[in-house]
Design a protein around this motif. Structure first.
Motif, PDB file in Angstrom:
ATOM      1  N   ASP A 100     -42.637   3.561   7.366  1.00 16.28           N
ATOM      2  CA  ASP A 100     -42.933   2.419   8.229  1.00 16.28           C
ATOM      3  C   ASP A 100     -44.373   2.387   8.722  1.00 16.28           C
ATOM      4  OD1 ASP A 100     -42.749   4.586   9.913  1.00 16.28           O
ATOM      5  OD2 ASP A 100     -41.460   3.617  11.404  1.00 16.28           O
ATOM      6  N   TRP A 157     -33.885  -6.527  -0.922  1.00 15.86           N
ATOM      7  CA  TRP A 157     -34.585  -5.516  -0.135  1.00 15.86           C
ATOM      8  C   TRP A 157     -34.153  -5.497   1.326  1.00 15.86           C
ATOM      9  CZ3 TRP A 157     -38.298  -1.855  -1.480  1.00 15.86           C
ATOM     10  CH2 TRP A 157     -38.990  -1.254  -0.429  1.00 15.86           C
ATOM     11  N   ASN A 158     -34.007  -6.673   1.926  1.00 16.36           N
ATOM     12  CA  ASN A 158     -33.718  -6.752   3.360  1.00 16.36           C
ATOM     13  C   ASN A 158     -32.370  -6.164   3.739  1.00 16.36           C
ATOM     14  OD1 ASN A 158     -36.167  -7.962   3.851  1.00 16.36           O
ATOM     15  ND2 ASN A 158     -35.361 -10.061   3.771  1.00 16.36           N
ATOM     16  N   LYS A 159     -31.522  -5.905   2.741  1.00 17.67           N
ATOM     17  CA  LYS A 159     -30.207  -5.319   3.025  1.00 17.67           C
ATOM     18  C   LYS A 159     -30.195  -3.811   2.796  1.00 17.67           C
ATOM     19  CE  LYS A 159     -27.698  -9.558   1.851  1.00 17.67           C
ATOM     20  NZ  LYS A 159     -26.645 -10.166   0.997  1.00 17.67           N
ATOM     21  N   ARG A 160     -31.350  -3.238   2.484  1.00 14.95           N
ATOM     22  CA  ARG A 160     -31.409  -1.820   2.116  1.00 14.95           C
ATOM     23  C   ARG A 160     -31.733  -0.894   3.290  1.00 14.95           C
ATOM     24  NH1 ARG A 160     -32.295  -1.366  -3.455  1.00 14.95           N
ATOM     25  NH2 ARG A 160     -31.302  -3.129  -4.484  1.00 14.95           N
ATOM     26  N   GLY A 161     -32.251  -1.460   4.383  1.00 14.85           N
ATOM     27  CA  GLY A 161     -32.608  -0.612   5.517  1.00 14.85           C
ATOM     28  C   GLY A 161     -34.033  -0.085   5.483  1.00 14.85           C
ATOM     29  N   TRP A 162     -34.815  -0.514   4.486  1.00 18.46           N
ATOM     30  CA  TRP A 162     -36.214  -0.104   4.430  1.00 18.46           C
ATOM     31  C   TRP A 162     -37.057  -0.987   5.337  1.00 18.46           C
ATOM     32  CZ3 TRP A 162     -36.892   4.361   2.147  1.00 18.46           C
ATOM     33  CH2 TRP A 162     -36.066   4.743   1.091  1.00 18.46           C
ATOM     34  N   ASP A 164     -39.966  -3.746   6.271  1.00 18.60           N
ATOM     35  CA  ASP A 164     -40.182  -5.051   5.644  1.00 18.60           C
ATOM     36  C   ASP A 164     -40.902  -4.916   4.298  1.00 18.60           C
ATOM     37  OD1 ASP A 164     -41.265  -7.748   5.096  1.00 18.60           O
ATOM     38  OD2 ASP A 164     -40.455  -8.194   7.083  1.00 18.60           O
ATOM     39  N   ARG A 193     -24.583   7.833  -2.297  1.00 18.72           N
ATOM     40  CA  ARG A 193     -23.594   7.851  -1.225  1.00 18.72           C
ATOM     41  C   ARG A 193     -22.362   8.651  -1.629  1.00 18.72           C
ATOM     42  NH1 ARG A 193     -24.097   1.456   0.552  1.00 18.72           N
ATOM     43  NH2 ARG A 193     -25.800   1.736   2.074  1.00 18.72           N
ATOM     44  N   GLN A 347     -29.471   6.033  17.074  1.00 22.89           N
ATOM     45  CA  GLN A 347     -28.851   5.450  15.882  1.00 22.89           C
ATOM     46  C   GLN A 347     -27.527   6.137  15.564  1.00 22.89           C
ATOM     47  OE1 GLN A 347     -32.051   6.063  13.112  1.00 22.89           O
ATOM     48  NE2 GLN A 347     -32.942   4.037  13.478  1.00 22.89           N
ATOM     49  N   LEU A 351     -23.765   4.401  15.488  1.00 25.81           N
ATOM     50  CA  LEU A 351     -22.863   4.441  14.340  1.00 25.81           C
ATOM     51  C   LEU A 351     -21.520   5.065  14.707  1.00 25.81           C
ATOM     52  CD1 LEU A 351     -25.362   5.528  11.522  1.00 25.81           C
ATOM     53  CD2 LEU A 351     -24.271   3.286  11.783  1.00 25.81           C
TER      54      LEU A 351
END
Length: 357
Positions: A100, A157-162, A164, A193, A347, A351
């Motif tokens: 990041d 990409w936006n659903k991967r958790g990386w 922007d 996973r 985090q 969870l």
């Protein structure tokens, strides 16, 4: 004032160029490469006005290490021109990052641009692209070969958790402008996973053998990876879960190494990945060296400066060998001073609350 500054800058660059040109090259190819590196270095300095990099990150800009490049093997600082000279000879170049930090991605793009200017045309891989993304990448670039912005959307990409995709986009832009191949390198996310619960049993026996995972790591290597995982997870997780995560880490590193080799590009490959993956002691370089004998592998870590660490050696303290586990370290400003364990704890608890509902 501005005119005087640029005159001074020009004299500094001119003197540096004259000094370097006087060094005799061993052969014509070496002379040609050296000349190209000098030209690229000159242009880079003029464009930047010989000034300090304009950091996007706000903290540590005035730290004594910020912007400096440390050559680990020779234990000395080098300039960008010298770094590019070394990198231009690498078959595989690994660019480690904090995900990041936008400055890390801008510097990665700068390194790639400098190598392209020298005539290099490597394949470009990303840790974030799993093998199951290969078709989406190929389909997108077949219809929009210069659309770096759309590449992120193509792989969801936006659903991967990386962070922007806009942070990584400058790297893709440089690659696509030069018509370089962008390749997927990592394990599919679903496979990783599954490994986190089933270990190597999640992989086909053939894949285990191909990746070299049928040979367990030495006790010291396992201990190093496990210690880093515990540290990055702030002590959360049982010994069994740490053991499984060590397996996932090894599998990812082995797969990324194999993907770079499989790219089979005559001009080698560059990989953008987290700094932990490009470590020379147990990361991707280990697998590249084992499977691509005779090829030169170079790893660079872009590391954020720490106010409590004014010297390069201070950053090697966690390493059992007392040295940084990379070939080069490029020190940068840092994004924040947030305690990573406090962030991880928040985090983790979030969870846990969701799973308890």
């Amino acid at each position: 004032m501005v005119v005087g500054f640029f005159k001074s800058c020009s004299r500094t660059v001119s003197n540096a160029l004259s000094s370097n040109i006087r060094v005799a090259a061993r052969n014509v190819r070496e002379l040609y490469l050296t000349a190209l590196v000098l030209i690229v270095g000159y242009v880079a300095l003029v464009v930047s006005g010989c000034s300090v990099t304009s950091w996007k990150s706000t903290l540590g800009r005035n730290h004594p290490l910020t912007g400096r490049i440390w050559d680990v093997s020779s234990a000395r600082f080098i300039d960008r021109q010298s770094l590019v000279t070394r990198l231009a000879r690498a078959d595989f170049l690994l660019l480690g990052e904090r995900h990041d930090n936008p400055d890390h991605h801008l510097l990665q793009a700068e390194v790639l641009r400098s190598l392209i200017a020298l005539g290099r045309r490597p394949a470009v891989g990303f840790e974030m692209f799993g093998l199951d993304d290969a078709s989406a990448i190929a389909n997108h670039l077949a219809f929009a070969p210069n659309d770096a912005a759309g590449l992120g959307r193509a792989v969801n990409w936006n659903k991967r958790g990386w962070p922007d995709w806009a942070m990584y986009q400058p790297i893709a832009e440089v690659a696509l402008e030069a018509k370089l191949r962008i390749v997927a390198t990592n394990l599919p996310l679903a496979t990783a996973r599954k490994m986190s619960s089933d270990g190597l049993a999640a992989l086909e026996p053939r894949v285990v053998g191909d990746l070299g995972l049928d040979r367990p790591p030495s006790e010291s290597v396992f201990a190093s990876i496990a210690a880093d995982i515990r540290d990055s997870h702030c002590g959360y997780g049982s010994e069994e879960s740490v053991k499984l995560m060590v397996g996932v880490q090894r599998a990812r590193d082995a797969q990324m190494a194999q993907s770079l080799i499989a790219a089979d590009d005559p001009d080698g490959a560059i990989l953008v990945a987290g700094a932990g993956h490009v470590r020379n002691d147990y990361g991707i370089p280990v697998y590249l060296t084992a499977k691509a004998a005779g090829k030169q592998v170079i790893s660079i870590a872009f590391l954020e400066v720490d106010n409590q660490k004014p010297e390069p050696d201070n950053y090697a303290l966690p390493d059992p060998n007392g040295r940084l586990p990379f070939d080069f370290v490029w020190f940068t400003a840092r994004v924040d001073d947030e305690n990573p364990c406090e962030k991880f704890k928040s985090q983790f608890e979030h969870l846990k609350r969701r799973s308890d509902k």
